[in-house]
Scaffold this motif. Structure first.
Motif, PDB file in Angstrom:
ATOM      1  N   ASP A 103      18.888  -3.253   1.475  1.00  0.00           N
ATOM      2  CA  ASP A 103      19.117  -4.522   2.157  1.00  0.00           C
ATOM      3  C   ASP A 103      20.466  -4.574   2.871  1.00  0.00           C
ATOM      4  O   ASP A 103      20.650  -5.371   3.796  1.00  0.00           O
ATOM      5  N   LYS A 104      21.407  -3.743   2.469  1.00  0.00           N
ATOM      6  CA  LYS A 104      22.716  -3.696   3.137  1.00  0.00           C
ATOM      7  C   LYS A 104      22.729  -2.698   4.294  1.00  0.00           C
ATOM      8  O   LYS A 104      23.755  -2.493   4.923  1.00  0.00           O
ATOM      9  N   SER A 105      21.593  -2.069   4.531  1.00  0.00           N
ATOM     10  CA  SER A 105      21.508  -1.032   5.559  1.00  0.00           C
ATOM     11  C   SER A 105      20.649  -1.477   6.736  1.00  0.00           C
ATOM     12  O   SER A 105      20.144  -2.603   6.758  1.00  0.00           O
ATOM     13  N   ASP A 106      20.494  -0.586   7.717  1.00  0.00           N
ATOM     14  CA  ASP A 106      19.616  -0.830   8.865  1.00  0.00           C
ATOM     15  C   ASP A 106      18.237  -0.219   8.661  1.00  0.00           C
ATOM     16  O   ASP A 106      17.442  -0.170   9.594  1.00  0.00           O
ATOM     17  N   MET A 107      17.960   0.286   7.469  1.00  0.00           N
ATOM     18  CA  MET A 107      16.696   0.980   7.228  1.00  0.00           C
ATOM     19  C   MET A 107      15.536   0.002   7.090  1.00  0.00           C
ATOM     20  O   MET A 107      15.678  -1.081   6.538  1.00  0.00           O
ATOM     21  N   THR A 108      14.378   0.427   7.608  1.00  0.00           N
ATOM     22  CA  THR A 108      13.125  -0.291   7.396  1.00  0.00           C
ATOM     23  C   THR A 108      12.136   0.665   6.737  1.00  0.00           C
ATOM     24  O   THR A 108      12.057   1.833   7.126  1.00  0.00           O
ATOM     25  N   ILE A 109      11.417   0.168   5.762  1.00  0.00           N
ATOM     26  CA  ILE A 109      10.382   0.960   5.098  1.00  0.00           C
ATOM     27  C   ILE A 109       9.033   0.338   5.427  1.00  0.00           C
ATOM     28  O   ILE A 109       8.771  -0.813   5.076  1.00  0.00           O
ATOM     29  N   LEU A 110       8.196   1.085   6.127  1.00  0.00           N
ATOM     30  CA  LEU A 110       6.827   0.657   6.385  1.00  0.00           C
ATOM     31  C   LEU A 110       5.963   1.196   5.263  1.00  0.00           C
ATOM     32  O   LEU A 110       5.880   2.405   5.067  1.00  0.00           O
ATOM     33  N   VAL A 111       5.350   0.323   4.506  1.00  0.00           N
ATOM     34  CA  VAL A 111       4.456   0.722   3.419  1.00  0.00           C
ATOM     35  C   VAL A 111       3.043   0.403   3.898  1.00  0.00           C
ATOM     36  O   VAL A 111       2.656  -0.765   3.971  1.00  0.00           O
ATOM     37  N   LEU A 112       2.302   1.446   4.243  1.00  0.00           N
ATOM     38  CA  LEU A 112       1.010   1.264   4.902  1.00  0.00           C
ATOM     39  C   LEU A 112      -0.111   1.861   4.075  1.00  0.00           C
ATOM     40  O   LEU A 112      -0.024   3.021   3.645  1.00  0.00           O
ATOM     41  N   ARG A 113      -1.150   1.084   3.888  1.00  0.00           N
ATOM     42  CA  ARG A 113      -2.327   1.597   3.184  1.00  0.00           C
ATOM     43  C   ARG A 113      -3.071   2.549   4.107  1.00  0.00           C
ATOM     44  O   ARG A 113      -3.345   2.247   5.261  1.00  0.00           O
ATOM     45  N   ASP A 114      -3.411   3.712   3.536  1.00  0.00           N
ATOM     46  CA  ASP A 114      -4.166   4.720   4.280  1.00  0.00           C
ATOM     47  C   ASP A 114      -5.421   4.132   4.908  1.00  0.00           C
ATOM     48  O   ASP A 114      -6.062   3.261   4.320  1.00  0.00           O
ATOM     49  N   ASP A 115      -5.764   4.676   6.054  1.00  0.00           N
ATOM     50  CA  ASP A 115      -7.050   4.350   6.652  1.00  0.00           C
ATOM     51  C   ASP A 115      -8.143   4.671   5.629  1.00  0.00           C
ATOM     52  O   ASP A 115      -8.184   5.768   5.078  1.00  0.00           O
ATOM     53  N   LYS A 116      -8.979   3.721   5.313  1.00  0.00           N
ATOM     54  CA  LYS A 116     -10.058   3.836   4.316  1.00  0.00           C
ATOM     55  C   LYS A 116      -9.541   3.970   2.879  1.00  0.00           C
ATOM     56  O   LYS A 116     -10.285   4.316   1.976  1.00  0.00           O
ATOM     57  N   ASN A 117      -8.248   3.736   2.654  1.00  0.00           N
ATOM     58  CA  ASN A 117      -7.665   3.730   1.297  1.00  0.00           C
ATOM     59  C   ASN A 117      -7.975   5.003   0.515  1.00  0.00           C
ATOM     60  O   ASN A 117      -8.267   4.966  -0.675  1.00  0.00           O
ATOM     61  N   GLY A 118      -7.906   6.129   1.191  1.00  0.00           N
ATOM     62  CA  GLY A 118      -8.147   7.407   0.517  1.00  0.00           C
ATOM     63  C   GLY A 118      -9.576   7.591   0.058  1.00  0.00           C
ATOM     64  O   GLY A 118      -9.854   8.423  -0.803  1.00  0.00           O
ATOM     65  N   GLY A 119     -10.494   6.811   0.612  1.00  0.00           N
ATOM     66  CA  GLY A 119     -11.914   6.981   0.279  1.00  0.00           C
ATOM     67  C   GLY A 119     -12.395   6.176  -0.915  1.00  0.00           C
ATOM     68  O   GLY A 119     -13.547   6.311  -1.326  1.00  0.00           O
ATOM     69  N   TYR A 120     -11.527   5.332  -1.476  1.00  0.00           N
ATOM     70  CA  TYR A 120     -11.918   4.539  -2.647  1.00  0.00           C
ATOM     71  C   TYR A 120     -11.528   3.088  -2.434  1.00  0.00           C
ATOM     72  O   TYR A 120     -10.589   2.782  -1.698  1.00  0.00           O
ATOM     73  N   SER A 121     -12.206   2.199  -3.137  1.00  0.00           N
ATOM     74  CA  SER A 121     -11.809   0.791  -3.085  1.00  0.00           C
ATOM     75  C   SER A 121     -10.556   0.607  -3.931  1.00  0.00           C
ATOM     76  O   SER A 121     -10.204   1.457  -4.732  1.00  0.00           O
ATOM     77  N   GLY A 122      -9.922  -0.503  -3.754  1.00  0.00           N
ATOM     78  CA  GLY A 122      -8.719  -0.808  -4.522  1.00  0.00           C
ATOM     79  C   GLY A 122      -8.202  -2.165  -4.099  1.00  0.00           C
ATOM     80  O   GLY A 122      -8.753  -2.803  -3.203  1.00  0.00           O
ATOM     81  N   PRO A 123      -7.124  -2.619  -4.730  1.00  0.00           N
ATOM     82  CA  PRO A 123      -6.571  -3.919  -4.356  1.00  0.00           C
ATOM     83  C   PRO A 123      -6.063  -3.915  -2.916  1.00  0.00           C
ATOM     84  O   PRO A 123      -5.824  -2.853  -2.335  1.00  0.00           O
ATOM     85  N   SER A 124      -5.894  -5.103  -2.373  1.00  0.00           N
ATOM     86  CA  SER A 124      -5.279  -5.224  -1.046  1.00  0.00           C
ATOM     87  C   SER A 124      -3.821  -4.783  -1.150  1.00  0.00           C
ATOM     88  O   SER A 124      -3.263  -4.682  -2.252  1.00  0.00           O
ATOM     89  N   MET A 125      -3.191  -4.581  -0.013  1.00  0.00           N
ATOM     90  CA  MET A 125      -1.779  -4.194  -0.040  1.00  0.00           C
ATOM     91  C   MET A 125      -0.930  -5.295  -0.672  1.00  0.00           C
ATOM     92  O   MET A 125      -0.006  -5.006  -1.433  1.00  0.00           O
ATOM     93  N   HIS A 126      -1.232  -6.543  -0.358  1.00  0.00           N
ATOM     94  CA  HIS A 126      -0.464  -7.640  -0.945  1.00  0.00           C
ATOM     95  C   HIS A 126      -0.576  -7.612  -2.475  1.00  0.00           C
ATOM     96  O   HIS A 126       0.434  -7.697  -3.183  1.00  0.00           O
ATOM     97  N   GLN A 127      -1.796  -7.461  -2.975  1.00  0.00           N
ATOM     98  CA  GLN A 127      -2.002  -7.406  -4.427  1.00  0.00           C
ATOM     99  C   GLN A 127      -1.305  -6.198  -5.037  1.00  0.00           C
ATOM    100  O   GLN A 127      -0.693  -6.288  -6.107  1.00  0.00           O
ATOM    101  N   PHE A 128      -1.397  -5.062  -4.361  1.00  0.00           N
ATOM    102  CA  PHE A 128      -0.804  -3.815  -4.851  1.00  0.00           C
ATOM    103  C   PHE A 128       0.715  -3.950  -4.998  1.00  0.00           C
ATOM    104  O   PHE A 128       1.282  -3.611  -6.044  1.00  0.00           O
ATOM    105  N   VAL A 129       1.369  -4.488  -3.970  1.00  0.00           N
ATOM    106  CA  VAL A 129       2.824  -4.650  -4.025  1.00  0.00           C
ATOM    107  C   VAL A 129       3.193  -5.730  -5.037  1.00  0.00           C
ATOM    108  O   VAL A 129       4.153  -5.592  -5.789  1.00  0.00           O
TER     109      VAL A 129
END
Length: 197
Positions: A103-129
């Motif tokens: 938070d004290k830096s200029d860095m941004t972290i993009l946390v992106l769910r893989d296209d098709k979530n690696g081939g399996y169902s799972g929680p949404s990104m919001h739920q996961f985080v």
């Protein structure tokens, strides 16, 4: 004695076959219940790409398309995850442990769910985080979203379930690695205090 043994043996065989079949089925069902989704992990010690400029591609945040180039010019981590991946969950916790310095830096972290979530169902990104590191959800240094197929194909052609690139401020890909919980040092070297702070 022999007749008794033979009688016991024949009764065991009669009862044993259905019993063994039932045990085998139960074991198979248990193994299936405990076996989770699997996928290939990204490399943790891949050589840094030579003079590779990070390509632009869209990704999705809150249902809207965003261009990767929006975040260029500052240190950027493009981390592709699946929401069923234990190492990805551990990585979120590691980022949360280093949240104050990020938070004290200029860095941004993009946390992106893989296209098709690696081939399996799972929680949404919001739920996961929310499950692993809820404080990251409202932090502007962390952008939570989903891959488009275009971004996934460019940044994860081998379809790893946990892989990231660090893009330097000049736009070149400086690091390709995986499992931030084990390789955070590679990211930390790009976390610099904001200019003037």
């Amino acid at each position: 004695m022999t007749k008794t043994n033979n009688l016991f043996h024949s009764r065991f065989l009669r009862l044993g076959k259905p019993l063994l079949a039932a045990l085998a089925f139960t074991g198979l069902a248990s193994a299936t219940a405990f076996a989770g989704p699997t996928g290939k992990m990204g490399p943790t010690s891949a050589p840094a790409p030579q003079d590779m400029t990070a390509p632009n591609a869209p990704f999705i945040v809150d249902g809207k398309s965003v261009e990767l180039k929006t975040y260029m010019g500052h240190p950027l981590v493009v981390w592709q995850v699946t929401t069923w991946c234990p190492s990805c969950k551990a990585g979120l916790r590691t980022f949360a442990q280093h949240q104050a310095e990020i938070d004290k830096s200029d860095m941004t972290i993009l946390v992106l769910r893989d296209d098709k979530n690696g081939g399996y169902s799972g929680p949404s990104m919001h739920q996961f985080v929310e499950q692993a590191a809820p404080k990251l959800l409202n932090d502007p240094h962390f952008v939570i979203g989903d891959d488009t197929k275009a971004l996934f194909d460019l940044y994860n052609p081998h379809k790893f379930v946990d892989v990231y690139q660090v893009i330097a401020p000049d736009g070149h890909v400086a690091v390709v690695s995986s499992t931030p919980s084990a390789t955070f040092g590679k990211i930390a070297s790009f976390i610099k205090p904001k200019t003037g702070s």
